[in-house]
Design a protein around this motif. Sequence first.
Motif, short mmCIF file in Angstrom:
data_model
loop_
_atom_site.label_atom_id
_atom_site.label_comp_id
_atom_site.label_asym_id
_atom_site.label_seq_id
_atom_site.Cartn_x
_atom_site.Cartn_y
_atom_site.Cartn_z
N ASN A 84 0.80 -1.22 0.00
CA ASN A 84 0.00 0.00 0.00
C ASN A 84 0.84 1.28 0.00
O ASN A 84 0.30 2.37 0.17
N PHE A 85 2.16 1.14 -0.18
CA PHE A 85 3.05 2.29 -0.22
C PHE A 85 3.80 2.34 -1.54
O PHE A 85 4.42 1.36 -1.95
N LEU A 86 3.76 3.50 -2.21
CA LEU A 86 4.48 3.65 -3.48
C LEU A 86 5.98 3.46 -3.30
O LEU A 86 6.66 2.98 -4.21
N SER A 87 6.50 3.81 -2.12
CA SER A 87 7.93 3.67 -1.87
C SER A 87 8.40 2.22 -1.99
O SER A 87 9.57 1.96 -2.31
N SER A 88 7.50 1.26 -1.74
CA SER A 88 7.86 -0.15 -1.87
C SER A 88 8.23 -0.49 -3.31
O SER A 88 9.04 -1.39 -3.56
N TYR A 89 7.65 0.23 -4.26
CA TYR A 89 7.94 0.01 -5.68
C TYR A 89 9.11 0.87 -6.14
O TYR A 89 9.92 0.42 -6.97
N TYR A 90 9.23 2.08 -5.59
CA TYR A 90 10.38 2.91 -5.93
C TYR A 90 11.68 2.17 -5.63
O TYR A 90 12.63 2.21 -6.42
N ASP A 91 11.70 1.48 -4.49
CA ASP A 91 12.92 0.80 -4.04
C ASP A 91 13.32 -0.36 -4.96
O ASP A 91 14.46 -0.82 -4.90
N ARG A 92 12.39 -0.83 -5.76
CA ARG A 92 12.68 -1.97 -6.62
C ARG A 92 13.11 -1.56 -8.04
O ARG A 92 13.48 -2.42 -8.84
N ILE A 93 13.01 -0.27 -8.34
CA ILE A 93 13.34 0.21 -9.68
C ILE A 93 14.79 0.67 -9.73
O ILE A 93 15.22 1.52 -8.94
N ASN A 94 15.56 0.12 -10.67
CA ASN A 94 16.99 0.43 -10.76
C ASN A 94 17.29 1.45 -11.86
O ASN A 94 18.30 1.34 -12.56
#
Length: 215
Positions: A84-94
């Motif tokens: 439920n947090f966008l930051s969880s996906y930001y952290d996975r993008i290189n």
Amino acid sequence: MPYLFYNSCRWKYSLTVRLMILLFMVNTIASACTSDPAKEEQKQMPREHEKSLAADTTSTRRNAIPATTSLLGNPFVANRSKGNFLSSYYDRINSDFTIDADPIENRHRSSVTDTVFTIRFGTSMLEFYAPSQTGDLLLQVADIRNSDITLRNNMRVGMSQAELMSRLKAFGKDIRVTQSSAEVVASSHEGAPTTLHFYLKNGKVNRILYEGYVD
């Protein structure tokens, strides 16, 4: 005469005292008899209330939402709360990325405005639907065309078909997998019509498309 008068008074006084004592004893016994059932009822009421609370608590635990989500529920994040947090996906993008937020009318109530968030990086994108009344962040589309982001269990663009099949098998019977020389598809057996497409080129994954279901 005085002696008789004295005896008469003493007898009346003694009779009065006896009557008072008798009335007091009757009152005491009556009070005890009437108070016991009330006390017993008071003692029993909390026990019954505690039993009902215990039953409700057990029911709540049994119907609680699980902490993890299935692969088709979210192919990137297994933890339901982190999803439920966008930051969880930001952290996975290189790679560098942008984020857009667009208002959208709620599908069931026109007076409510929800939000669609879109993360773009290179030629890839993730799209989320965020109902304003629930605070959820629901992944509804993912189109991955490079290796800048990986899915759960390290599934990614560029991996071989054989490696992909091996990693999909780790999810067991939760998903149904079909394959051909051009595509591998993971879908649900029943319920929401979500699908995960792995497009192949020369025996390797060159595109991943997730189509979720948001009610």
